[in-house]
Design a protein around this motif. Structure first.
Motif, PDB file in Angstrom:
ATOM      1  N   HIS A  33      -0.707  12.787  -8.630  1.00 23.43           N
ATOM      2  CA  HIS A  33      -1.440  11.611  -9.318  1.00 23.43           C
ATOM      3  C   HIS A  33      -0.475  10.878 -10.251  1.00 23.43           C
ATOM      4  O   HIS A  33       0.194  11.716 -11.271  1.00 23.43           O
ATOM      5  N   GLU A  37       4.358  11.276  -3.036  1.00 24.01           N
ATOM      6  CA  GLU A  37       4.324  12.489  -2.368  1.00 24.01           C
ATOM      7  C   GLU A  37       5.932  12.596  -2.114  1.00 24.01           C
ATOM      8  O   GLU A  37       6.668  11.705  -1.632  1.00 24.01           O
ATOM      9  N   VAL A  72       1.918   6.048  -2.671  1.00 22.91           N
ATOM     10  CA  VAL A  72       0.621   5.344  -1.828  1.00 22.91           C
ATOM     11  C   VAL A  72      -0.264   5.091  -2.787  1.00 22.91           C
ATOM     12  O   VAL A  72      -0.689   5.605  -3.809  1.00 22.91           O
ATOM     13  N   ARG A  73      -0.724   3.782  -2.637  1.00 19.42           N
ATOM     14  CA  ARG A  73      -1.941   3.148  -3.297  1.00 19.42           C
ATOM     15  C   ARG A  73      -3.231   3.461  -2.522  1.00 19.42           C
ATOM     16  O   ARG A  73      -3.426   3.129  -1.573  1.00 19.42           O
ATOM     17  N   THR A  74      -4.028   4.271  -3.444  1.00 18.34           N
ATOM     18  CA  THR A  74      -5.282   4.838  -3.008  1.00 18.34           C
ATOM     19  C   THR A  74      -6.481   4.278  -3.655  1.00 18.34           C
ATOM     20  O   THR A  74      -6.331   3.653  -4.649  1.00 18.34           O
ATOM     21  N   GLY A  75      -7.477   4.770  -3.195  1.00 22.86           N
ATOM     22  CA  GLY A  75      -8.724   4.236  -4.090  1.00 22.86           C
ATOM     23  C   GLY A  75      -9.130   4.893  -5.280  1.00 22.86           C
ATOM     24  O   GLY A  75      -9.810   4.343  -6.056  1.00 22.86           O
ATOM     25  N   ARG A  78      -0.403   7.524  -6.106  1.00 24.85           N
ATOM     26  CA  ARG A  78      -0.009   8.829  -5.856  1.00 24.85           C
ATOM     27  C   ARG A  78       1.350   9.125  -5.221  1.00 24.85           C
ATOM     28  O   ARG A  78       1.913   8.231  -4.435  1.00 24.85           O
ATOM     29  N   PRO A  82       0.816  -1.066  -0.213  1.00 32.20           N
ATOM     30  CA  PRO A  82       0.081   0.074  -0.001  1.00 32.20           C
ATOM     31  C   PRO A  82       0.817   1.373  -0.196  1.00 32.20           C
ATOM     32  O   PRO A  82       0.362   2.299  -0.453  1.00 32.20           O
TER      33      PRO A  82
END
Length: 582
Positions: free
Chosen positions: A109, A88, A79-82, A86, A52
């Motif tokens: 993104h 950072e 980061v793996r998001t819904g 993304r 994640p």
């Protein structure tokens, strides 16, 4: 199904939108292959993003350790998001850049193919790809394949059939595209002219080998070593196709354009203009993109497609009801304004037809390079360049080809509803005339014998890109050779022969319509201005020029045959003589 962020078609068997990288609704990213980070300067650097959170930095406690002095100990994280992935920036000293833009401690993104800079380390974010989805487009511009132009550098010249060193020209793009039969397929594009070629695995091998160092003989033996056959005719055909597309230089028998005589260049230009004269406007992609983002995407939602088909079916029912009280060429007392309104309606429908093609291209994330008008054998047409769809799938091209005629049929349906529901009068009468004309236009565009929308959809559905040429050639030669040899044509050969016969009849029928149209136009223009028989002579000359695309090719073949017979003294032409003449 459209992406809920960028409104581009997404695949149901792939978790992310390939255009913007957003996670498809309802997709679980852990059930698909993970995306990866690949080093641009270090191809050995390949990191799958399975967790994640993936941290990047110089410290040994990071998930991805980048041993470079420009990288901070804890530099950035992915980061793996819904909604996708993304990146950072963790307030690094030298910064994190995405697509050349520094984040300055912020986030961005990640879409497929996004280039990252972690300090001085360059990476690219890639979604997993396979043959169903197609590879990434490898675009090569002038900075990588520019031919030598200074006097101190040697340009490869065609000194012989096997000793020449053909070389790629600048500005091309190569991409593996999805296929339905399992074997790989590619599209090669000339980014300077917009010409596209469909290639197979062997032709891609040859394309990668024409680097200006390998001679044609080297290509012959390299091809034999790879594929187990000495296939000089196939190699020559592939090289000729590359040269015809403006992608190859130094091919035997292909002098550069600037070495061609002025009269010959003028003759070729006149022939191309008579065959197809284009007036195009480049740079339409930005405007079409804005229109698609504003409202065009709604046409390709489930609701938009359903309403479109209801308009087509309901319009046909309304048209048959309206014809009980409407009559062709009866404008209901509208006077001169009836034909004017009808012409305005036709022009508006034509614009909507081509715009729908363009919006369909944008629905698959491809580019609309240009659009405009053309004269084909003297007959006017409008067009939008959808050739970038060669980088898409077969069925996406079918959708783009059929979108224009279906939009015209939907407009005809709404006109028919108005003609059936409005009270008798000028408005309902004009709408009926417009509906009738648009239905005829739809049938004409669906005609599979002419190179229009229906033909393009048919060739993609049958997986025969050059259907007209292959069917015509089989009808003229192959069918009669099979019959003379006692071979019974199979179902495919029978279908090709029938289609070839229809193409020949349809082509000459189209030519007759073009000639009648030009004769009528010129006859009205010259009547009372030019005395006979000069008016007939002028009409004959112009009609002959318009018909030149039909009679020019047989005339060239006849001239070549007469020249070969003259060189051999009028006797039979030997194989050696033919080779020498070529």
């Amino acid at each position: 199904m459209l992406c809920h962020v960028c409104r581009v078609h997404v695949r149901r068997d792939f978790p992310y939108c390939l255009h913007c990288g957003t996670l498809r609704r309802g997709a679980a990213p852990t059930s698909f292959a993970a995306p990866q980070l690949r080093g641009i300067d270090d191809p050995a650097l390949l990191v799958p993003l399975t967790g994640p959170v993936t941290t990047l930095g110089r410290g040994s406690d990071n998930d991805v350790v980048l041993s470079d002095d420009s990288v901070s100990r804890r530099h950035a994280r992915i980061v793996r998001t819904g909604a996708g992935f993304r990146i950072e920036d963790l307030d690094s000293f030298n910064g994190t850049a995405v697509g050349g833009v520094d984040l300055h401690g912020g986030a961005a993104h990640l879409a497929d193919g996004t280039e990252l800079s972690i300090g001085d380390v360059r990476l690219v974010f890639e979604q997993p790809r396979d043959a169903r989805v197609g590879s990434r487009t490898m675009v090569v511009g002038t900075q990588l394949t520019q031919l030598p132009t200074t006097a101190d550098e040697e340009v490869p010249e065609a000194t012989g059939p096997l000793t020449a060193r053909p070389r790629r020209r600048s500005g091309w793009a190569l991409k593996q595209v999805p296929t339905d039969r399992g074997e790989p397929g590619w599209v090669l594009s000339n980014t300077r002219t917009g010409v596209y070629l469909r290639l197979d695995e062997r032709e891609v091998f040859l394309w990668n080998a024409v680097d200006g160092e390998n001679t044609v003989r080297d290509l012959l033996f390299a091809y034999a070593d790879r594929f187990g056959e000495l296939a000089l005719p196939r190699i020559e055909a592939a090289l000729a196709a590359f040269a015809d597309a403006g992608l190859l230089r130094g091919l035997p028998g292909r002098p550069e354009q600037e070495q061609t005589g002025g009269w010959r260049r003028a003759g070729r230009a006149l022939y191309r203009a008579l065959l197809k004269l284009e007036i195009s406007v480049p740079g339409l992609d930005g405007a079409v993109t804005r229109l698609y983002g504003a409202f065009g995407w709604r046409l390709f939602t489930r609701t938009g497609v359903t309403l479109g088909w209801l308009s087509v079916v309901g319009g046909l029912v309304a048209f048959f009801r309206a014809q009980r009280r409407q009559h062709l060429l009866d404008f209901g007392g509208a006077g001169v304004w009836g034909p004017v309104a009808l012409a305005a309606g036709y022009v508006s429908a034509l614009v909507i037809h081509e715009l729908t093609h363009a919006l369909a291209v944008k629905s698959y994330g491809r580019k609309v390079r240009r659009g405009g008008f053309l004269l084909m054998m003297g007959m006017p047409f409008a067009f939008v360049d959808t050739s970038d769809m060669w980088f898409g799938s077969r069925w996406s091209r079918v959708v783009v080809a059929l979108s224009g005629p279906l939009s015209t049929a939907a407009l005809a349906g709404w006109c028919a509803v108005g003609a059936a529901c409005l009270p008798a009068g000028p408005v309902s009468a004009v709408l009926f005339q417009l509906a009738f004309g648009l239905y005829l236009n739809t049938l004409y565009n669906f005609n599979p014998l002419m190179p229009l929308d229906g033909y393009q959809a048919l060739t993609d559905a049958l997986r025969v890109p050059r259907l007209r040429e292959e069917a015509s050639a089989y009808f003229r030669k192959g069918l009669w050779q099979d019959l003379r040899a006692g071979r019974r044509p199979g179902p495919r050969q029978t279908g090709m022969a029938a289609y070839g016969l229809a193409v020949v009849v349809g082509t000459y029928g189209f030519l007759v319509l073009a000639l009648l149209a030009w004769r009528s136009r010129l006859g009205d223009l010259l009547q009372g201005r030019v005395p006979p028989p000069w008016d007939t002579v002028i009409v004959g000359v112009v009609v002959g020029l318009v018909a030149s695309p039909v009679w020019a090719a047989p005339m060239r073949r006849l001239i070549r045959r007469l020249r070969r017979r003259h060189r051999t003294g009028g006797g039979p032409v030997s194989a050696v003589a033919v080779e020498g003449a070529a």
